[in-house]
Enzyme design. Sequence first.
Site, PDB file in Angstrom:
ATOM      1  N   PHE A  34      42.046  31.444  34.530  1.00  0.00           N
ATOM      2  CA  PHE A  34      42.775  32.499  35.117  1.00  0.00           C
ATOM      3  C   PHE A  34      43.363  33.210  34.100  1.00  0.00           C
ATOM      4  O   PHE A  34      43.816  32.627  32.984  1.00  0.00           O
ATOM      5  CB  PHE A  34      43.978  32.190  36.067  1.00  0.00           C
ATOM      6  CG  PHE A  34      44.494  33.348  36.779  1.00  0.00           C
ATOM      7  CD1 PHE A  34      43.801  34.416  37.711  1.00  0.00           C
ATOM      8  CD2 PHE A  34      45.700  33.835  36.088  1.00  0.00           C
ATOM      9  CE1 PHE A  34      44.528  35.412  38.098  1.00  0.00           C
ATOM     10  CE2 PHE A  34      46.483  35.006  36.700  1.00  0.00           C
ATOM     11  CZ  PHE A  34      45.765  35.826  37.513  1.00  0.00           C
TER      12      PHE A  34
ATOM     13  N   LYS B 164      52.231  34.023  46.401  1.00  0.00           N
ATOM     14  CA  LYS B 164      51.177  33.960  46.950  1.00  0.00           C
ATOM     15  C   LYS B 164      51.318  33.262  48.332  1.00  0.00           C
ATOM     16  O   LYS B 164      51.957  33.755  49.139  1.00  0.00           O
ATOM     17  CB  LYS B 164      49.884  33.370  46.270  1.00  0.00           C
ATOM     18  CG  LYS B 164      49.316  34.462  45.119  1.00  0.00           C
ATOM     19  CD  LYS B 164      50.179  34.787  43.946  1.00  0.00           C
ATOM     20  CE  LYS B 164      49.450  35.222  43.056  1.00  0.00           C
ATOM     21  NZ  LYS B 164      50.443  35.521  41.595  1.00  0.00           N
TER      22      LYS B 164
ATOM     23  N   ARG C   1      37.626  42.510  38.226  1.00  0.00           N
ATOM     24  CA  ARG C   1      37.970  41.255  37.989  1.00  0.00           C
ATOM     25  C   ARG C   1      36.428  40.860  37.332  1.00  0.00           C
ATOM     26  O   ARG C   1      35.669  40.232  37.852  1.00  0.00           O
ATOM     27  CB  ARG C   1      38.102  40.009  39.206  1.00  0.00           C
ATOM     28  CG  ARG C   1      39.373  40.385  39.814  1.00  0.00           C
ATOM     29  CD  ARG C   1      40.480  39.497  39.143  1.00  0.00           C
ATOM     30  NE  ARG C   1      41.228  40.112  38.106  1.00  0.00           N
ATOM     31  CZ  ARG C   1      42.525  39.897  37.418  1.00  0.00           C
ATOM     32  NH1 ARG C   1      43.151  38.898  38.331  1.00  0.00           N
ATOM     33  NH2 ARG C   1      43.004  40.320  36.438  1.00  0.00           N
TER      34      ARG C   1
ATOM     35  N   PHE D 269      43.681  44.369  31.083  1.00  0.00           N
ATOM     36  CA  PHE D 269      43.357  44.945  32.283  1.00  0.00           C
ATOM     37  C   PHE D 269      44.529  45.631  32.896  1.00  0.00           C
ATOM     38  O   PHE D 269      44.509  46.507  33.541  1.00  0.00           O
ATOM     39  CB  PHE D 269      42.796  43.777  33.184  1.00  0.00           C
ATOM     40  CG  PHE D 269      43.690  42.742  33.487  1.00  0.00           C
ATOM     41  CD1 PHE D 269      43.462  41.522  32.448  1.00  0.00           C
ATOM     42  CD2 PHE D 269      44.270  42.613  34.564  1.00  0.00           C
ATOM     43  CE1 PHE D 269      44.272  40.473  32.660  1.00  0.00           C
ATOM     44  CE2 PHE D 269      45.326  41.480  34.637  1.00  0.00           C
ATOM     45  CZ  PHE D 269      45.161  40.395  33.885  1.00  0.00           C
TER      46      PHE D 269
ATOM     47  N   ASP E 225      46.912  24.167  39.452  1.00  0.00           N
ATOM     48  CA  ASP E 225      47.464  25.532  39.653  1.00  0.00           C
ATOM     49  C   ASP E 225      47.714  25.665  41.272  1.00  0.00           C
ATOM     50  O   ASP E 225      46.626  25.825  41.875  1.00  0.00           O
ATOM     51  CB  ASP E 225      46.920  26.699  39.001  1.00  0.00           C
ATOM     52  CG  ASP E 225      47.588  27.766  39.328  1.00  0.00           C
ATOM     53  OD1 ASP E 225      48.115  28.242  40.348  1.00  0.00           O
ATOM     54  OD2 ASP E 225      47.048  28.782  38.629  1.00  0.00           O
TER      55      ASP E 225
HETATM   56  O1  PLI Z   1      51.695  36.659  38.720  1.00  0.00           O
HETATM   57  P1  PLI Z   1      52.498  35.118  38.466  1.00  0.00           P
HETATM   58  O2  PLI Z   1      53.118  35.102  37.093  1.00  0.00           O
HETATM   59  O3  PLI Z   1      53.340  35.011  39.382  1.00  0.00           O
HETATM   60  O4  PLI Z   1      51.284  34.313  38.465  1.00  0.00           O
HETATM   61  C1  PLI Z   1      50.348  33.928  37.569  1.00  0.00           C
HETATM   62  C2  PLI Z   1      49.083  33.495  38.301  1.00  0.00           C
HETATM   63  C3  PLI Z   1      48.676  32.031  38.079  1.00  0.00           C
HETATM   64  N1  PLI Z   1      47.804  31.313  38.520  1.00  0.00           N
HETATM   65  C4  PLI Z   1      47.038  32.008  39.629  1.00  0.00           C
HETATM   66  C5  PLI Z   1      45.689  31.299  40.259  1.00  0.00           C
HETATM   67  C6  PLI Z   1      47.066  33.506  39.927  1.00  0.00           C
HETATM   68  O5  PLI Z   1      46.372  34.089  40.693  1.00  0.00           O
HETATM   69  C7  PLI Z   1      48.190  34.208  39.233  1.00  0.00           C
HETATM   70  C8  PLI Z   1      48.732  35.459  39.671  1.00  0.00           C
HETATM   71  N2  PLI Z   1      47.856  36.122  40.131  1.00  0.00           N
HETATM   72  C9  PLI Z   1      47.563  37.507  40.449  1.00  0.00           C
HETATM   73  C10 PLI Z   1      48.741  38.431  39.731  1.00  0.00           C
HETATM   74  C11 PLI Z   1      46.852  38.099  41.144  1.00  0.00           C
HETATM   75  O6  PLI Z   1      46.556  39.419  41.518  1.00  0.00           O
HETATM   76  O7  PLI Z   1      45.817  37.365  41.628  1.00  0.00           O
END
Ligand code: PLI
Length: 460
Positions: free
Chosen positions: A125, A259, A383, A450, A216
């Site tokens: 990631f 999330k 992506r 990105f 994670d």
């Molecule tokens: O955006 P953060 O800093 O709260 O988290 C980073 C992060 C870590 N692990 C994974 C699996 C993610 O999907 C992730 C953040 N993802 C974003 C911002 C996304 O748009 O998928």
Amino acid sequence: MTKQSWAEPFKIKSVELLRMTTRQEREAIIAEAGYNTFLIRSRDVYIDLLTDSGTAAMSDRQWAGLMLGDEAYAGSENYYHLEAAIQEHYGYRYLVPTHQGRGAENILSQLMIKQGDFVPGNMYFTTTRLHQELAGGAFVDVIVDEAHEPASEHPFKGNVDIAKLDRLVREVGAARVPYVSLEANVNMAGGQPFSMANLKELSAYCRARNIPIMLDATRAIENAYFIKEREPGYANKSVKAILREMCDLTDGATVSAKKDLLVNIGGFLALNDEGLFKRAQNLAVVYEGLHTYGGLAGRDMEAMAQGLREAVMESHQAARIGQVRYLGEQLEAAGVPIVKPIGSHGVFIDAAAFLPHIERDAYPAQALAAAIYVEAGVRAMERGNVSAGRDPETGANRQPNLELVRLTIPRRVYTQAHMDVVAEAVIGVHQRASTIAGLRLTYEPEYLRFFQARFEPLGP
Ligand code: PLI
């Protein structure tokens, strides 16, 4: 057969009005934004599928929780509520709150990775790998091959290929592998879960060699729901019990609470080892804030604790994953190439198959995300080659096999009618795919390009 419909397990109490723009306006907006959907103002977006991160609608109980915010600098009551909720649901002993997921990744990477180490993981990631590299490590992909094949129907494309891991461990020695970085519901693979059987095998392998597993767990609850749906022996177990079983096989977790946990900001690091926890608490005061708030307001921690209780409800996951599937099945029926099986947090369009006339270094997924915005004001995210960045050794584009556009569905925000509009827009773009041109970079920032890169079209 009689039709069996499902509905959201909530009703709507407050709404936010949307603004529609004209195609002409959107053509000017995307050019102004350098063909990067991250650089569009939110007010210019009709349906925002950029990310499922921090975009959920909170419940009345979460909003009520904000009023219970104990905004003390030290020892906020909300910290203890969150600690109890995390101990109950994830089962880890110790909690370090952080402002969001990457705050936890920074602390974990700095504490565990030494210069010259190798960090195996089930696909990268973006922020996770960058923190591993900044700490002196090299990320090594040990996910199963099927994860790199958009059309593969493997039910657990997030699985670790233990033979690949073993090859690395034999080559460099277990002492140079500080931990296995295991992501639940692998984001870059299309929101694909690992199975409990694979995790059990991984855990046995790692425990025999004293290699910790750091999960994670950002979308671990969605992964647990897929295990319940797909893995033999789990249909009658609760999502809550599956989550605990999963975490019990690992040694700690980084979480972006933006999330699964249905909040707009927040994250945490959770650990079982007391010594590591003390060092993490100490680093937290350098980068995040005091160890009982980690860059968050007390009210944010309260909303997170309540969000966690709602996230493990099966009715929530059924509607959440059901809505993503509803959109994906419409695209599939219309012949739009998407990653299979449909993942938990979004529908991932295979841009390489959608735009076969655009070569990888002309960024087909970036061009497709821009075209979808122009079509209907729907904002998606690239992506692929742009997100993967450059190889630090050679400076060349990494050119991942997966060149995807992610239509990410915020939790509890949009209706099925919105999904219908999105499907029509993407199908419209698909019909005129051959008219879409590739892009060239005009500005490229050093880290996580990105987010801020700018482009211009290669042709008309
Ligand atoms: O955006 P953060 O800093 O709260 O988290 C980073 C992060 C870590 N692990 C994974 C699996 C993610 O999907 C992730 C953040 N993802 C974003 C911002 C996304 O748009 O998928």
